[in-house]
Every structure is written in C-alpha cells, then in structure tokens.
Design an enzyme around this catalytic site. Structure first.
Site, short mmCIF file in Angstrom:
data_model
loop_
_atom_site.label_atom_id
_atom_site.label_comp_id
_atom_site.label_asym_id
_atom_site.label_seq_id
_atom_site.Cartn_x
_atom_site.Cartn_y
_atom_site.Cartn_z
N TRP A 68 16.71 17.54 -59.29
CA TRP A 68 18.07 17.68 -59.82
C TRP A 68 18.79 18.88 -59.19
O TRP A 68 19.37 19.70 -59.90
CB TRP A 68 18.03 17.85 -61.34
CG TRP A 68 17.68 16.59 -62.06
CD1 TRP A 68 18.24 15.37 -61.87
CD2 TRP A 68 16.71 16.42 -63.10
NE1 TRP A 68 17.69 14.45 -62.71
CE2 TRP A 68 16.73 15.06 -63.49
CE3 TRP A 68 15.80 17.27 -63.74
CZ2 TRP A 68 15.90 14.54 -64.48
CZ3 TRP A 68 14.99 16.76 -64.73
CH2 TRP A 68 15.04 15.40 -65.09
N HIS A 82 23.21 16.32 -65.12
CA HIS A 82 23.09 15.20 -66.06
C HIS A 82 23.83 15.55 -67.35
O HIS A 82 24.34 16.67 -67.48
CB HIS A 82 21.62 14.83 -66.34
CG HIS A 82 20.73 15.99 -66.68
ND1 HIS A 82 19.39 15.86 -66.94
CD2 HIS A 82 20.98 17.32 -66.82
CE1 HIS A 82 18.87 17.04 -67.21
NE2 HIS A 82 19.81 17.94 -67.14
N ARG A 125 25.33 16.00 -58.18
CA ARG A 125 24.01 16.27 -57.61
C ARG A 125 24.13 16.54 -56.12
O ARG A 125 24.97 15.95 -55.44
CB ARG A 125 23.06 15.09 -57.84
CG ARG A 125 22.60 15.05 -59.27
CD ARG A 125 21.54 14.01 -59.53
NE ARG A 125 21.42 13.86 -60.98
CZ ARG A 125 20.56 13.08 -61.59
NH1 ARG A 125 19.70 12.36 -60.87
NH2 ARG A 125 20.53 13.01 -62.90
N GLN A 128 27.35 9.62 -66.24
CA GLN A 128 26.21 9.24 -67.07
C GLN A 128 26.69 9.11 -68.52
O GLN A 128 27.78 9.55 -68.87
CB GLN A 128 25.13 10.32 -67.02
CG GLN A 128 24.32 10.35 -65.75
CD GLN A 128 23.11 11.28 -65.87
OE1 GLN A 128 23.06 12.14 -66.75
NE2 GLN A 128 22.15 11.10 -64.98
N VAL A 184 11.57 15.16 -72.88
CA VAL A 184 11.13 14.16 -73.87
C VAL A 184 9.62 14.00 -73.82
O VAL A 184 8.98 14.21 -72.79
CB VAL A 184 11.80 12.76 -73.62
CG1 VAL A 184 13.25 12.76 -74.08
CG2 VAL A 184 11.67 12.33 -72.17
N ALA A 232 16.19 10.43 -77.46
CA ALA A 232 17.32 10.62 -76.54
C ALA A 232 17.22 9.58 -75.44
O ALA A 232 16.13 9.07 -75.14
CB ALA A 232 17.28 12.03 -75.94
#
Ligand code: FA5
Length: 346
Positions: free
Chosen positions: A156, A175, A201, A215, A258, A312
C-alpha cells in the site's frame, strides 16, 4: 381674407397627410403653425380689415388653428404607432420554431455505482459517511495494526505529503479503512457505517490498476457480532448487486486489521459458475476483502475488545462497474472520453 385662411388650412391638411417622418412633421409645424408660419403671417394683417369683419375672420382662424393642432397630434400618434408596429414586426420571434435542446449531462459511472452500493447498505440500516483523503500515517497504517516497517506497507505504498520519517507523517490514504478507527473514536457501539471515497496508490497503472480510484468500506461493531453477521450482510448485498441467484464464497486472506480475514467471491453471473472469460474459467469473481475487526484495532479506537466485536469489509467501486458492465480497462473512468461516459445514462 376668410378664403385665404381656409385655403391655407386646406393646404396644411394636404401636406400633413404626406408627412411620413418625425422630421417632416416638424417642418410642417413650423411652416403652418409656427410663430412665423403661414397662418400667423396672415393673421398679422387682421388689423387692416374693416372692424366688423375682424371678429369673424379671427374666430374662424383660431378654430382652424385648433383643428390643425389636433390633426397634427393625431398624425404624429399615427406615425409613432406605425413605427412601433414596424419594429415589432421586424423583431418578431417565431415561437413555432423548435427550440435548441439543452445538453443534459449524466452522473459519472463511478458516482452512479457509489449511489447503488450505498443505497443497498442504507436499506440494511447502515449510515453513509465520508472522510478525509489526506490522512495521517497513524490512521492509514498504525492504528490499523500496520506499524512502521510492516511488510504490508509495501503493498500500500502511496503519495506522501510529509517525508515518510517525519514526526507525524501525512499521506494520501491508500484505502477507506482509516475511517474505521476515526468512526469508532467518535461513536461508541452499536456502529453500522459504510464509507465510500477516493483513494490513492503509488501504482504502475494497467488495465485493472489505477493510482486514483474509489473504494467503499463497511463497519459494524456491537456486542455479540460474529462472522455469521458478516456472512449474512454480504450475502444480502451480493444478491441485490449481482443477481438474486448469487452464491458467495469466503476464503482465508490476510489483512493486518482483521482476524480472521477473508476474500469474498461471488459465483459468476455470466456463466452461473460454469466458467467463462469474465470469471477466467474459475466460476468465481472476487469482489472484496473482509473479516472480523482485529482486537488491537478496537483497542486503538478506545473500544473494549472483550465486550465488543465487529466486522469490516472493503471493495473497489470501479472494479464493480467493470464487472457489471464488462469494461475491460479501468483507465477509461478517468480518461474523460465523452463517448465512454455517454453510455452510462442514469
Ligand atoms: C484493501 O484496501 C482493504 N482496506 C480492504 C479491506 C477492508 C479488507 C476491510 C478487510 C476489511 P485491497 O488492497 O485488496 O484491500 O483493495 C480492496 C479493493 O480495492 C480490491 O479488491 C480492488 O477491487 C480495489 N483495488 C485495489 N487496488 C486497486 C487499483 N490499483 N486500482 C483499482 N482498484 C483497486
């Protein structure tokens, strides 16, 4: 003398009928009614008449004078009216001609897709919020469990506003996930939000990669939220977005924020899973990343992970449009080619 007065009046009437312009009218007035005009010149000789004739001639002359003045006014009004009518005629607008149709623009396909996505989640009870595109390193990486030096930072890489090693580094967000932490800092559970927005990006662009794209992020936090809630939410969304018969597939994937993390795929709506060019013969199309919010991310946001859990998810807006409309190059979205944009009449 009476005859002479009447002769002048008759001549004056004749000339008046021939005057057609303002200028001619003015000349006429000087000639017949002016101080040195024909009528007054004649009346000046009134004194030479025998006394008994004077009042008769005088009265008749005055009557004729008033008559000529009235005729003059009438003529002038007629001329003004005629000029106005001519001007109106010359300026006439043909209201029966068809008008020029206004050029009506359309919403950009990305805007249309964001609306479609957010409308579905709004109907499921999610709030729609937006956040900053210029972001602190803290929210884009650190609070998402990506400390300095973490390998996920390479994936990223982005455009830096400050030097990367400055005390409080700032960047263009890679993001929409930083909004997870920002929202949880402000709002205590229950939280249910969807965040659409532009992201950046450092990317070598190709048919499926842009350095500026969009996004949408989803976040739900409450007591007792489980993977089953994530499953149900995405399942409902996928059916509304890609068709009523769709099935979804979760496979393990890794995102530092996550645990567990999954990639979400939908069975191909073109071949119904049999295999075609859209799904690259696999029968499945990957549509987003998702997972249960990492306990450390909850802690960063000041939420007790022993009491609350959350899920998420995040997906690419242009990729959705590409899949649904079979668009083969993402660069068309920012290419500004009107022939491309016109195909998306809302
Ligand atoms: C993320 O950005 C995670 N924040 C998603 C997420 C959110 C995971 C919440 C778990 C929980 P990723 O880098 O895979 O993940 O990007 C997500 C989506 O953005 C991709 O599936 C793809 O659709 C889109 N995307 C990624 N890079 C590009 C690019 N260069 N151009 C266009 N779309 C892209």
């Amino acid at each position: 003398m009476l005859d002479q007065v009447r002769a002048i009046a008759a001549e004056a009437h004749r000339h008046l009928a021939q005057a057609t312009t303002e200028q001619e009218l003015e000349l006429w007035r000087t000639r017949f009614l002016g101080r040195k005009g024909a009528l007054n010149e004649l009346l000046r000789g009134l004194g030479t008449l025998p006394a008994d004739q004077r009042p008769v001639v005088g009265a008749e002359a005055n009557r004729l004078k008033r008559e000529l003045e009235a005729a003059f006014e009438q003529r002038r009004e007629a001329l003004v009216a005629r000029a106005r009518a001519a001007a109106l005629e010359a300026d006439r607008v043909d209201i029966t001609l068809p008008g020029r149709p206004p050029v009506i623009g359309t919403l950009h396909p990305t805007t249309q897709m964001i609306r479609r996505i957010t409308e579905i989640f709004a109907s499921l009870g999610f709030d729609i919020v937006t956040g900053p595109e210029v972001e602190w390193d803290y929210y884009n990486f650190e609070a998402l469990n990506i400390p300095p030096g973490h390998p996920a930072r390479d994936q990223w890489d982005t455009f830096w506003i400050t030097p990367e090693d400055s005390e409080r580094p700032m960047l263009l967000r890679t993001h929409t996930s930083p909004m997870q932490v920002r929202i949880m800092e402000k709002q205590k559970p229950p939280v249910r939000v969807v965040v659409p927005g532009r992201v950046y990006r450092y990317e070598a662009t190709d048919a499926t990669h842009e350095s500026v794209f969009h996004q949408f992020e989803g976040l739900a936090v409450d007591e007792g939220v489980t993977m089953a809630d994530l499953n149900g939410t995405i399942y409902t969304f996928a059916r509304r977005m890609f068709g009523e018969r769709r099935r979804i597939r979760f496979r393990c994937d890794f995102f530092p924020f996550v645990e567990p993390g999954v990639d979400v795929a939908v069975d191909c709506w073109v071949c119904e899973g049999a295999g075609c060019t859209l799904c690259r013969r696999s029968g499945w199309i990957e549509v987003m990343g998702a997972g249960m919010v990492h306990p450390r991310v909850l802690e960063y946001a000041g939420i007790d992970p022993r009491r609350y859990t959350g899920f998420a998810f995040g997906g690419g807006v242009e990729r959705f449009s590409m899949l649904l409309h079979r668009i083969d190059d993402i660069r068309l979205f920012y290419g500004n080619d009107i022939r491309f944009l016109r195909q998306f009449v809302a």
